[in-house]
Scaffold this motif. Structure first.
Motif, short mmCIF file in Angstrom:
data_model
loop_
_atom_site.label_atom_id
_atom_site.label_comp_id
_atom_site.label_asym_id
_atom_site.label_seq_id
_atom_site.Cartn_x
_atom_site.Cartn_y
_atom_site.Cartn_z
N GLY A 1 37.94 10.32 51.05
CA GLY A 1 38.12 9.43 50.00
C GLY A 1 38.34 8.04 50.16
N ARG A 2 38.44 7.26 49.44
CA ARG A 2 38.58 5.73 49.62
C ARG A 2 39.62 5.02 48.60
N VAL A 3 40.48 4.05 49.03
CA VAL A 3 41.28 3.48 48.28
C VAL A 3 41.05 1.81 48.00
N PRO A 4 41.61 1.25 47.09
CA PRO A 4 41.16 -0.28 46.89
C PRO A 4 41.68 -1.10 47.89
N ASN A 5 40.84 -2.05 48.31
CA ASN A 5 41.35 -3.04 49.39
C ASN A 5 42.10 -4.09 48.69
N THR A 6 43.35 -3.72 48.15
CA THR A 6 44.01 -4.66 47.39
C THR A 6 45.63 -4.61 47.77
#
Length: 477
Positions: free
Chosen positions: A272-277
């Motif tokens: 999966g992916r997570v926001p780059n924030t």
């Protein structure tokens, strides 16, 4: 540089495809634009995702196509040349140099500010430059966050020390691992399992769930699993890793929840992916660090007052695909320019100022063997949305064009019909070479073309596109 030193009409944070497109449209609309990038201009897609991954996958597809036909299969006498494939992959990743992208920014009048950018209150972005300095950019009209996502890794014992692969390493590795374990059952997992198996790795795919590609039609995941197994991939469903250990000799061992251990030379976590924030300064504008940035259909962040903060691409969680991010960038960049000039927006569904396709007509291709090409809703998604639908299926192998494309062609097509409007809300194709069918389906779904009109869109004979006629016939009965 903007007319007022470090003041610009628009400041874009993130120079991937989304940020580049948004900046381009805002600049074309007459605004001064600065774009901030801490890595390579061109972003994840250009160097560690779309381009290098498809460069790895294309030779495998070409070889598989040759082996599907009598006459050409006899001419194929060897396996892929891994060194040549990796060299070609490097070229498509521009050898991880961004000179060409930087030159393009300059050619369209967009200022590049290199360094790590963070929000610093309303309309402000502070940049830590590579030289150790700091610049503060002020936006007169808008700041647009286009920072995308990064790989999500599970909290497993030993994982950090094991230096496992994420999608970045899987698309940029310089040599072929003898044994590769892949954890995950989504797009990255199946594509990279396919690519590295074709290059010679012994690949084991560990899938926590009961099937692959669980967001697609059920048959898509099954056909992809069949293709991977036929290529020699060991697929283990319903299995999870519980710990990771890398020995001094470089080998990696995964402990699994079924009590077994899996040795490998490398392990890819495609989970999966997570926001780059996380380090973006969201807290300075009232948002939670590490969170997605929710927007309306014009790209405005809904939880930040003042109408100045926009978010485009993966970071807003609307549709995590490069082409959708570029689509949003084009629309949102024009919106920013129109609002700055007090021009009237077109906010009706499918109007020029709203990203309507994010909700109803998102296309995606999975470049495995067979390929999966889908747009819109699956039958299950349509039913969950409360639509009254009918799924119409057809065996792609029974289309004359498919028989010409490959001996013993195996594939399937499904159209999901909204029975109340008699339009398509989703289409899925699975089979060799179906990626190029997808745009016709996207036009039909996005255009809400009545089935009665689709009868008059005559497919050329003998092509695989004749499946459109067969689906319509099956619907009418």
């Amino acid at each position: 540089m903007g007319a007022d030193g470090d003041s610009y009409d628009v400041v874009v944070v993130g120079a991937g495809p989304t940020g580049e497109n948004l900046a381009d449209r805002a600049r074309a609309g007459g605004l001064s634009v600065a774009i901030v990038e801490g890595e390579l201009v061109g972003g994840e897609c250009s160097y560690w995702a779309c381009m290098p991954s498809k460069a790895l996958l294309r030779p495998a597809a070409a070889l598989a196509d040759a082996r599907r036909l009598a006459g050409t299969r006899e001419a194929v006498t060897g396996e892929l040349d891994a060194g040549a494939v990796l060299k070609r992959r490097d070229e498509f990743a521009s050898n991880w140099q961004d000179d060409g992208q930087v030159a393009w920014l300059a050619s369209v009048g967009i200022d590049l500010v290199r360094g790590h950018g963070r929000l610093d209150g309303e309309r402000r972005v502070t940049v830590e430059t590579p030289e150790g300095g700091r610049r503060t950019l002020t936006a007169r009209h808008a700041v647009a966050v286009c920072t995308g996502t990064r790989a999500a890794l599970p909290d497993l014992p030993g994982l950090a020390e094991a230096k496992v692969w994420t999608s970045r390493e899987a698309t940029s590795a310089g040599s072929v691992p003898g044994r590769l374990a892949v954890v995950g059952g989504g797009v990255v997992a199946v594509e990279m399992a396919h690519a590295w198996r074709a290059l010679g790795s012994e690949v084991t795919l560990l899938v926590r769930g009961a099937r692959l590609l669980d967001r697609t039609e059920d048959f898509a995941g099954q056909l992809v699993a069949d293709g991977l197994r036929a290529a020699g991939v060991d697929i283990r469903l319903g299995v999870s890793a519980t710990s990771v250990h890398r020995a001094e000799d470089g080998t990696v061992t995964l402990a699994l929840d079924d009590g077994t251990r899996l040795p490998a030379d490398e392990v890819l976590f495609a989970t999966g992916r997570v926001p780059n924030t996380a380090d973006l300064g969201l807290e300075t504008v009232g948002l939670t660090p590490g969170s997605w940035i929710t927007t309306d259909d014009t790209g405005l962040a809904t939880d930040v007052p003042g109408g100045w903060l926009y978010a485009a691409g993966d970071v807003n969680h609307r549709a995590l695909l490069t082409h959708q991010g570029k689509y949003q960038g084009r629309i949102f960049g024009q919106v920013i320019a129109d609002r700055a000039a007090d021009r009237l927006l077109d906010l009706a569904p499918w109007g020029r100022s709203v990203a309507t396709a994010d909700r109803t007509a998102v296309p995606q291709v999975v470049f495995t063997d067979p390929e999966v090409a889908a747009v819109g809703l699956s039958r299950r998604q349509a039913e969950d949305a409360g639509l009254r639908v009918r799924a119409v299926d057809f065996d792609l192998g029974n289309v004359a064009g498919a028989s010409l494309y490959a001996d013993d062609y195996r594939g399937r097509a499904r159209a999901v019909v909204d029975l109340d409007r008699e339009t398509l809300v989703g289409v899925t194709f699975v089979g060799p070479g179906v990626a190029e069918l997808l745009h016709s389906a996207t036009v039909a779904v996005a255009g809400e073309v009545p089935l009665s009109r689709l009868w008059h869109a005559v497919p050329a004979y003998p092509t695989i596109s004749e499946v459109w006629l067969r689906l319509l016939e099956a619907y009418r009965g």
